[in-house]
Design a protein around this motif. Structure first.
Motif, PDB file in Angstrom:
ATOM      1  N   ALA A   1       0.824  -1.215   0.000  1.00 20.21           N
ATOM      2  CA  ALA A   1       0.000   0.000   0.000  1.00 20.21           C
ATOM      3  C   ALA A   1       0.854   1.260   0.000  1.00 20.21           C
ATOM      4  N   THR A   2       1.954   1.252   0.758  1.00 25.14           N
ATOM      5  CA  THR A   2       2.788   2.452   0.860  1.00 25.14           C
ATOM      6  C   THR A   2       3.511   2.746  -0.438  1.00 25.14           C
ATOM      7  N   VAL A   3       4.094   1.719  -1.040  1.00 27.06           N
ATOM      8  CA  VAL A   3       4.810   1.922  -2.307  1.00 27.06           C
ATOM      9  C   VAL A   3       3.840   2.399  -3.383  1.00 27.06           C
ATOM     10  N   ARG A   4       2.664   1.787  -3.437  1.00 29.70           N
ATOM     11  CA  ARG A   4       1.683   2.221  -4.443  1.00 29.70           C
ATOM     12  C   ARG A   4       1.208   3.644  -4.175  1.00 29.70           C
ATOM     13  N   ALA A   5       0.978   3.987  -2.911  1.00 23.23           N
ATOM     14  CA  ALA A   5       0.540   5.349  -2.596  1.00 23.23           C
ATOM     15  C   ALA A   5       1.562   6.379  -3.038  1.00 23.23           C
ATOM     16  N   PHE A   6       2.853   6.069  -2.853  1.00 25.29           N
ATOM     17  CA  PHE A   6       3.899   7.005  -3.249  1.00 25.29           C
ATOM     18  C   PHE A   6       3.913   7.204  -4.771  1.00 25.29           C
ATOM     19  N   PHE A   7       3.924   6.109  -5.526  1.00 26.03           N
ATOM     20  CA  PHE A   7       3.986   6.264  -6.984  1.00 26.03           C
ATOM     21  C   PHE A   7       2.669   6.802  -7.541  1.00 26.03           C
ATOM     22  N   ASP A   8       1.542   6.454  -6.914  1.00 30.99           N
ATOM     23  CA  ASP A   8       0.279   7.060  -7.342  1.00 30.99           C
ATOM     24  C   ASP A   8       0.332   8.577  -7.200  1.00 30.99           C
ATOM     25  N   LEU A   9       0.908   9.046  -6.096  1.00 34.79           N
ATOM     26  CA  LEU A   9       1.015  10.488  -5.868  1.00 34.79           C
ATOM     27  C   LEU A   9       1.987  11.138  -6.829  1.00 34.79           C
ATOM     28  N   GLN A  10       3.179  10.571  -6.939  1.00 29.71           N
ATOM     29  CA  GLN A  10       4.259  11.242  -7.659  1.00 29.71           C
ATOM     30  C   GLN A  10       4.205  11.055  -9.169  1.00 29.71           C
ATOM     31  N   LEU A  11       3.676   9.945  -9.654  1.00 34.68           N
ATOM     32  CA  LEU A  11       3.657   9.687 -11.092  1.00 34.68           C
ATOM     33  C   LEU A  11       2.267   9.818 -11.703  1.00 34.68           C
TER      34      LEU A  11
ATOM     35  N   LEU B   1      -1.311   7.455   4.312  1.00 31.65           N
ATOM     36  CA  LEU B   1      -0.220   6.500   4.497  1.00 31.65           C
ATOM     37  C   LEU B   1       1.127   7.186   4.506  1.00 31.65           C
ATOM     38  N   LEU B   2       1.318   8.130   3.615  1.00 26.28           N
ATOM     39  CA  LEU B   2       2.621   8.774   3.472  1.00 26.28           C
ATOM     40  C   LEU B   2       2.901   9.776   4.581  1.00 26.28           C
ATOM     41  N   ARG B   3       1.958   9.932   5.469  1.00 27.94           N
ATOM     42  CA  ARG B   3       2.171  10.737   6.677  1.00 27.94           C
ATOM     43  C   ARG B   3       2.274   9.852   7.921  1.00 27.94           C
ATOM     44  N   GLY B   4       2.275   8.535   7.706  1.00 27.39           N
ATOM     45  CA  GLY B   4       2.346   7.621   8.835  1.00 27.39           C
ATOM     46  C   GLY B   4       1.142   7.725   9.744  1.00 27.39           C
ATOM     47  N   ALA B   5      -0.006   8.041   9.154  1.00 29.78           N
ATOM     48  CA  ALA B   5      -1.203   8.253   9.965  1.00 29.78           C
ATOM     49  C   ALA B   5      -2.385   7.458   9.428  1.00 29.78           C
ATOM     50  N   SER B   6      -2.107   6.292   8.854  1.00 29.32           N
ATOM     51  CA  SER B   6      -3.166   5.469   8.287  1.00 29.32           C
ATOM     52  C   SER B   6      -3.781   4.574   9.355  1.00 29.32           C
ATOM     53  N   GLN B   7      -5.094   4.659   9.525  1.00 26.74           N
ATOM     54  CA  GLN B   7      -5.766   3.755  10.452  1.00 26.74           C
ATOM     55  C   GLN B   7      -5.767   2.325   9.924  1.00 26.74           C
ATOM     56  N   ARG B   8      -5.753   2.189   8.615  1.00 26.69           N
ATOM     57  CA  ARG B   8      -5.771   0.859   8.014  1.00 26.69           C
ATOM     58  C   ARG B   8      -4.419   0.169   8.113  1.00 26.69           C
ATOM     59  N   TYR B   9      -3.350   0.969   8.071  1.00 23.18           N
ATOM     60  CA  TYR B   9      -2.001   0.394   8.115  1.00 23.18           C
ATOM     61  C   TYR B   9      -1.202   1.053   9.238  1.00 23.18           C
ATOM     62  N   PRO B  10      -1.520   0.743  10.480  1.00 22.65           N
ATOM     63  CA  PRO B  10      -0.804   1.356  11.599  1.00 22.65           C
ATOM     64  C   PRO B  10       0.651   0.913  11.701  1.00 22.65           C
ATOM     65  N   GLU B  11       1.033  -0.120  10.926  1.00 26.17           N
ATOM     66  CA  GLU B  11       2.429  -0.578  10.934  1.00 26.17           C
ATOM     67  C   GLU B  11       3.370   0.434  10.286  1.00 26.17           C
ATOM     68  N   ILE B  12       2.845   1.373   9.510  1.00 30.18           N
ATOM     69  CA  ILE B  12       3.670   2.387   8.847  1.00 30.18           C
ATOM     70  C   ILE B  12       3.768   3.613   9.743  1.00 30.18           C
ATOM     71  N   LEU B  13       4.969   3.905  10.181  1.00 37.94           N
ATOM     72  CA  LEU B  13       5.229   4.973  11.138  1.00 37.94           C
ATOM     73  C   LEU B  13       5.944   6.143  10.461  1.00 37.94           C
ATOM     74  N   TYR B  14       5.587   7.353  10.843  1.00 36.47           N
ATOM     75  CA  TYR B  14       6.255   8.554  10.341  1.00 36.47           C
ATOM     76  C   TYR B  14       7.524   8.800  11.147  1.00 36.47           C
ATOM     77  N   ILE B  15       8.639   9.024  10.449  1.00 32.48           N
ATOM     78  CA  ILE B  15       9.911   9.344  11.122  1.00 32.48           C
ATOM     79  C   ILE B  15      10.315  10.795  10.870  1.00 32.48           C
ATOM     80  N   ALA B  16      10.291  11.220   9.612  1.00 30.91           N
ATOM     81  CA  ALA B  16      10.683  12.607   9.282  1.00 30.91           C
ATOM     82  C   ALA B  16      10.179  12.935   7.891  1.00 30.91           C
ATOM     83  N   GLY B  17      10.092  14.237   7.627  1.00 36.65           N
ATOM     84  CA  GLY B  17       9.678  14.649   6.298  1.00 36.65           C
ATOM     85  C   GLY B  17       9.267  16.105   6.252  1.00 36.65           C
TER      86      GLY B  17
END
Length: 395
Positions: A360-370, A379-395
């Motif tokens: 989901a994260t890889v697809r979200a990134f390329f969906d956004l950028q391409l 997801l790309l903010r590390g704030a997805s309720q569906r995928y809590p395993e993805i954490l925001y570190i910096a950006g």
């Protein structure tokens, strides 16, 4: 004595792939009959489109392979949305010769297991439409098929993905004539690793040239083997991204620095090498790591690269993960014997959660950028309720 697990430093700094982590002599057993093999399975993609794939053998006469002294050659699998996959052979995860070479690295511990089939139909007709194109580079001593779960997912949602094996740097590469080239370990110095990543980046640029030939209706395969019907005109080479695991992530960053055709990239838990570290990028880039790696604090290559990223950039983390949790190995691990499983660096994250979150994260990134699709799931903010395993570190 139990096998010794590689240290975090050797794993991350060298971009060590799963096959190398498993290159530990275990008890040798006689090969099992095919009917007696325990199957290893991988989940299919979740997107609405069936998936086809074609394998290409590409030879670059303009470059000399630094390991063999011969013209540089690579193997590539191009995975794409297909029209119809019924009654077609699904490509194996590894061809037979490469499978034997990989099993030999286990010293017999997995001889009783059948490696998975993919869900990619061999040379199925391509679905019409202009598709964004992604280049994939695997980890050091890994194979181009080790991210099949992610690659097929992307194709099922409309991407064309070209996954590249880098002979002598990848683990085992089988060519159409039956030759199997295995990894030649480097000396673990930064100079050797930088040189290897430069070769990888040149491979990716060469593959991109070959994809342009493919899109024009030409056949870049060295043996001129048949191509899928309908592939001509489906590759949108104005929308190209690159992603890779471990050393493949370093190659993805470097090819963006060297080739303006590549517009967005992802590094999945890999140390970085080459001039891109100090010069950075003017293009979108996503870093993903684990708590074990902690790239911005413990990897000397990440902070200077991070400081010189001048477009959209973010660092995310996969919780409870280890180095190979970004690859198919996380799904293979629960299906193999415990002595092998201990060597796989798959973390404690459940396999289905790791696969779903990375996809989901890889697809979200390329969906956004391409493709210009907004990240509505955060997801790309590390704030997805569906995928809590993805954490925001910096950006």
């Amino acid at each position: 004595m139990p096998p010794v697990r590689p240290t975090r430093r050797s794993l991350i700094a060298g971009g060590l792939g799963a096959a190398a982590a498993l290159a530990v002599p275990l008890s040798v057993s006689a090969p099992a009959a095919a009917a007696d093999l325990v199957p290893i399975r991988l989940a299919g993609p979740t997107g609405p489109l069936p998936v086809g794939a074609v394998e290409l053998h590409l030879v670059d006469p303009s470059r000399t392979d630094p390991w063999s002294g011969q013209p540089r050659e690579v193997m590539v699998t191009v995975t794409y949305p297909a029209v119809d996959v019924h009654d077609r052979r699904m490509l194996p995860w590894l061809p037979a010769g490469a499978e034997r070479a990989l099993k030999a690295r286990f010293g017999g511990a997995v001889d009783g297991y059948a490696l998975p089939q993919t869900h990619s139909a061999d040379r199925a007709p391509a679905r019409p439409g202009r598709r964004p194109v992604l280049l994939h580079s695997p980890g050091y001593r890994s194979d181009r098929t080790f991210n099949t779960l992610l690659i097929e997912e992307l194709a099922s949602w409309g991407y064309v993905v070209a996954a590249v094996d880098h002979p002598y740097d990848s683990s085992e590469v089988e060519f159409p004539d039956g030759r199997v080239v295995v990894n030649r370990p480097d000396d673990a110095s930064d100079e050797a690793r930088t040189a290897a990543v430069l070769v990888r980046a040149a491979d990716l640029r060469f593959v991109l040239d070959a994809l342009a030939v493919l899109d024009r209706g030409g056949n870049p395969d060295a043996e001129r083997r048949p191509l899928p019907r309908g592939l001509r005109g489906t590759l949108d080479l104005t929308r190209v991204g690159a992603f890779g695991h471990s050393r493949g992530g370093a190659a993805s960053a470097l090819v963006m620095y060297l080739d303006e055709r590549v517009r967005a990239g992802i590094d999945l838990d890999g140390a970085l090498y080459g001039p891109v570290v100090e010069h950075g990028l003017d293009l979108p880039f996503l870093l993903m790591d684990t708590a074990i790696h902690d790239g911005l604090n413990q990897d000397g290559s990440w902070p200077p690269f991070w400081r010189h990223l001048r477009d959209w950039h973010r660092c995310l983390r996969l919780a409870d993960a280890d180095h190979n949790s970004f690859t198919d190995i996380v799904a293979v691990a629960p299906q193999v014997p415990e002595p092998v499983r201990q060597q796989l660096q798959a973390g404690t994250i459940p396999a289905d959660r790791a696969v779903a979150a990375v996809r989901a994260t890889v697809r979200a990134f390329f969906d956004l950028q391409l493709c210009g699709r907004p990240d509505t799931g955060h997801l790309l903010r590390g704030a997805s309720q569906r995928y809590p395993e993805i954490l925001y570190i910096a950006g």
